[in-house]
Design a protein around this motif. Structure first.
Motif: not given
Length: 290
Positions: A70, A73-78, A80-81, A104
């Motif tokens: 998890e 996943k948060r680092e990846l989402n950051a 991508l944003v 993604f």
């Protein structure tokens, strides 16, 4: 402005990440690994968030462990944003085992260590060159951009060298303007200073030497700003002396306008050029002895 490359990974893959990070450092890249950077008492969340926000690139290590994490996943989402907001490539996927690629990331080219480690590392090394090379870059301004690069004279000198030892070249360009501004900062040195530079170059320290000279040029122009006016197509010159690395140097700026003559004067901020180049070198090199 370039900042360290952030490596997002599961701690179960720390052996691979440590080896990769050491190889990247040896290849002159500045990386950020939490185990290397965090100190006792540091806020884990705030330090990682800061690095994710300011890093030049995020290497996302994809493994069976990380795709289920998890935190990863948060680092990846950051990352991508940031790509969406900055409209620039930030996330660089690195596959190290037979894992499921996140949705993604499927359309991205990734470095595959599971297939060919040498080819994968070369892909990372080449991809990071645009943000880890302290000798050249582009700085985006609100209404224009500045491209610049550093080079130095080789030995022996030739007639074309005109006696300079170090040279920074700058090009200012704006889409809304039908002209560009070309400027150069040439550094001349006496025999002792030249010998000191080439001695540094033999130890792969020529960029550190150049950085030291640039810092003293910045000190000089901070005390007396270097803002010049361009009235025509002819090159203009300004020169002064500085002391750096235990030696004396003569610094000569040349500047000119190229393109369509609009019949008006143009201002060139030579002092800002130096600040941009020095700021970029500092951000890339950090404590790197280059």
């Amino acid at each position: 402005m370039s900042m360290p490359i952030f490596i997002s990974h599961s701690h179960q893959d720390k052996r691979f990440v440590d080896n990769l990070a050491k190889m990247l450092v040896a290849a002159k890249h500045h990386v950020w690994v939490d185990r290397w950077e965090l100190k006792l008492g540091d806020s884990l969340t705030s330090r990682i968030q800061e690095s994710l926000t300011t890093s030049s690139a995020i290497l996302v290590i994809l493994s069976k462990s990380s795709v289920e994490s998890e935190w990863c996943k948060r680092e990846l989402n950051a990352g991508l944003v940031r790509e969406l907001e900055e409209r620039n490539t930030v996330v660089m996927p690195v596959v190290i085992d037979d894992c499921k690629i996140p949705l993604f990331l499927k359309d991205k080219l990734y470095a595959n260590f599971n297939k060919d480690p040498d080819e994968a590392f070369n892909l990372i090394d080449n991809s990071l060159a645009r943000i880890s090379n302290p000798s050249m870059s582009r700085v985006e301004q609100p209404t224009f951009h500045t491209d610049f690069s550093l080079d130095w004279r080789q030995r022996p000198a030739t007639e074309l060298d005109d006696g300079w030892l170090l040279r920074w070249t700058f090009v200012d360009h704006a889409e809304s303007m039908p002209f560009t501004i070309l400027s150069e900062c040439r550094v001349h040195a006496d025999d002792d200073a030249e010998e000191a530079f080439f001695a540094a170059a033999r130890n792969d320290k020529q960029i550190a030497f150049a950085r030291g000279v640039l810092k003293e040029i910045a000190v000089k122009i901070n005390a007396k700003p270097l803002v010049e006016n361009i009235e025509d197509n002819l090159p203009k010159f300004v020169a002064f002396a500085v002391s750096a690395n235990g030696h004396r140097f003569v610094v000569q700026f040349s500047y000119r306008r190229l393109g369509v003559d609009q019949g008006t004067d143009t201002v060139v901020y030579l002092d800002n050029h130096i600040r941009l180049a020095l700021g970029y070198m500092d951000s890339v090199l950090q404590d790197d002895p280059r």
